[in-house]
Write a protein that holds these residues in place. Structure first.
Motif, PDB file in Angstrom:
ATOM      1  N   VAL A 168       8.489  33.325  -0.180  1.00 35.09           N
ATOM      2  CA  VAL A 168       7.730  33.262   1.062  1.00 35.09           C
ATOM      3  C   VAL A 168       6.685  32.145   0.978  1.00 35.09           C
TER       4      VAL A 168
ATOM      5  N   ASP B 257       5.149  31.263   4.079  1.00 33.03           N
ATOM      6  CA  ASP B 257       4.209  31.779   5.072  1.00 33.03           C
ATOM      7  C   ASP B 257       4.920  32.800   5.943  1.00 33.03           C
ATOM      8  N   ILE B 258       4.134  33.698   6.512  1.00 36.02           N
ATOM      9  CA  ILE B 258       4.630  34.661   7.496  1.00 36.02           C
ATOM     10  C   ILE B 258       3.622  34.720   8.640  1.00 36.02           C
TER      11      ILE B 258
ATOM     12  N   CYS C 250      14.059  38.456  -0.170  1.00 39.23           N
ATOM     13  CA  CYS C 250      14.364  37.230   0.559  1.00 39.23           C
ATOM     14  C   CYS C 250      14.076  36.028  -0.332  1.00 39.23           C
TER      15      CYS C 250
ATOM     16  N   GLY D 123       3.643  38.800   2.236  1.00 45.71           N
ATOM     17  CA  GLY D 123       4.686  37.907   1.743  1.00 45.71           C
ATOM     18  C   GLY D 123       4.412  37.528   0.299  1.00 45.71           C
TER      19      GLY D 123
ATOM     20  N   ILE E 102       9.166  40.570   1.335  1.00 44.85           N
ATOM     21  CA  ILE E 102       8.187  40.881   2.369  1.00 44.85           C
ATOM     22  C   ILE E 102       8.043  42.391   2.390  1.00 44.85           C
TER      23      ILE E 102
ATOM     24  N   ALA F 296      10.586  30.074   4.575  1.00 36.11           N
ATOM     25  CA  ALA F 296      11.119  30.398   3.257  1.00 36.11           C
ATOM     26  C   ALA F 296      11.257  29.178   2.357  1.00 36.11           C
TER      27      ALA F 296
ATOM     28  N   HIS G   7       9.136  33.966   9.209  1.00 34.72           N
ATOM     29  CA  HIS G   7       9.080  33.769   7.757  1.00 34.72           C
ATOM     30  C   HIS G   7       9.544  32.352   7.427  1.00 34.72           C
TER      31      HIS G   7
END
Length: 122
Positions: A86, A88-89, A83, A44, A59, A109, A107
């Motif tokens: 990020v 966190d993923i 996207c 990410g 991502i 966002a 994800h």
């Protein structure tokens, strides 16, 4: 908390094995927990647009393997998704997603949304 000087380091030492450049600021790395897909890594990233103060992101999915020639790790690009930035993923464990759900990636966002993506092989 006491900081330990490098020359008095603890039980192990971390050494760079391989490194990869990303197109934006990488802030999350997650390996897929699904059986047969543990070589898939999601990275990410985000980039702050200074003029609008909006975080854009992407991502990237890669297959991680080891080069037989020099034992270095290599990444093969599988997919890229543009996207919102990020934060966190996380891969959703198969036991929580359901065995037939496939690989699901959550994800968090920068635009305040939580997205869940399914990895679908072509």
């Amino acid at each position: 908390v006491t900081n330990v000087p490098d020359d008095q380091a603890a039980m192990v030492k971390l050494c760079v094995h391989s490194s990869f450049c990303t197109t934006q600021n990488a802030d999350a790395v997650e390996f897929c927990p699904n059986e047969g897909q543990q070589d898939v890594v999601a990275i990410g990233q985000y980039q702050l647009d200074e003029s609008t103060r909006v975080r854009h992101g992407q991502i990237d999915l890669y297959a991680l393997s080891r080069s037989a020639a020099d034992d270095k790790l290599k990444l093969e690009s599988l997919a890229r998704l543009s996207c919102s930035g990020v934060f966190d993923i996380k891969w959703i464990p198969p036991c929580a997603a359901g065995e037939d759900a496939g690989a699901l990636l959550g994800h968090a966002a920068a635009d305040g949304t939580l997205n869940v993506y399914r990895m679908v092989e072509k």
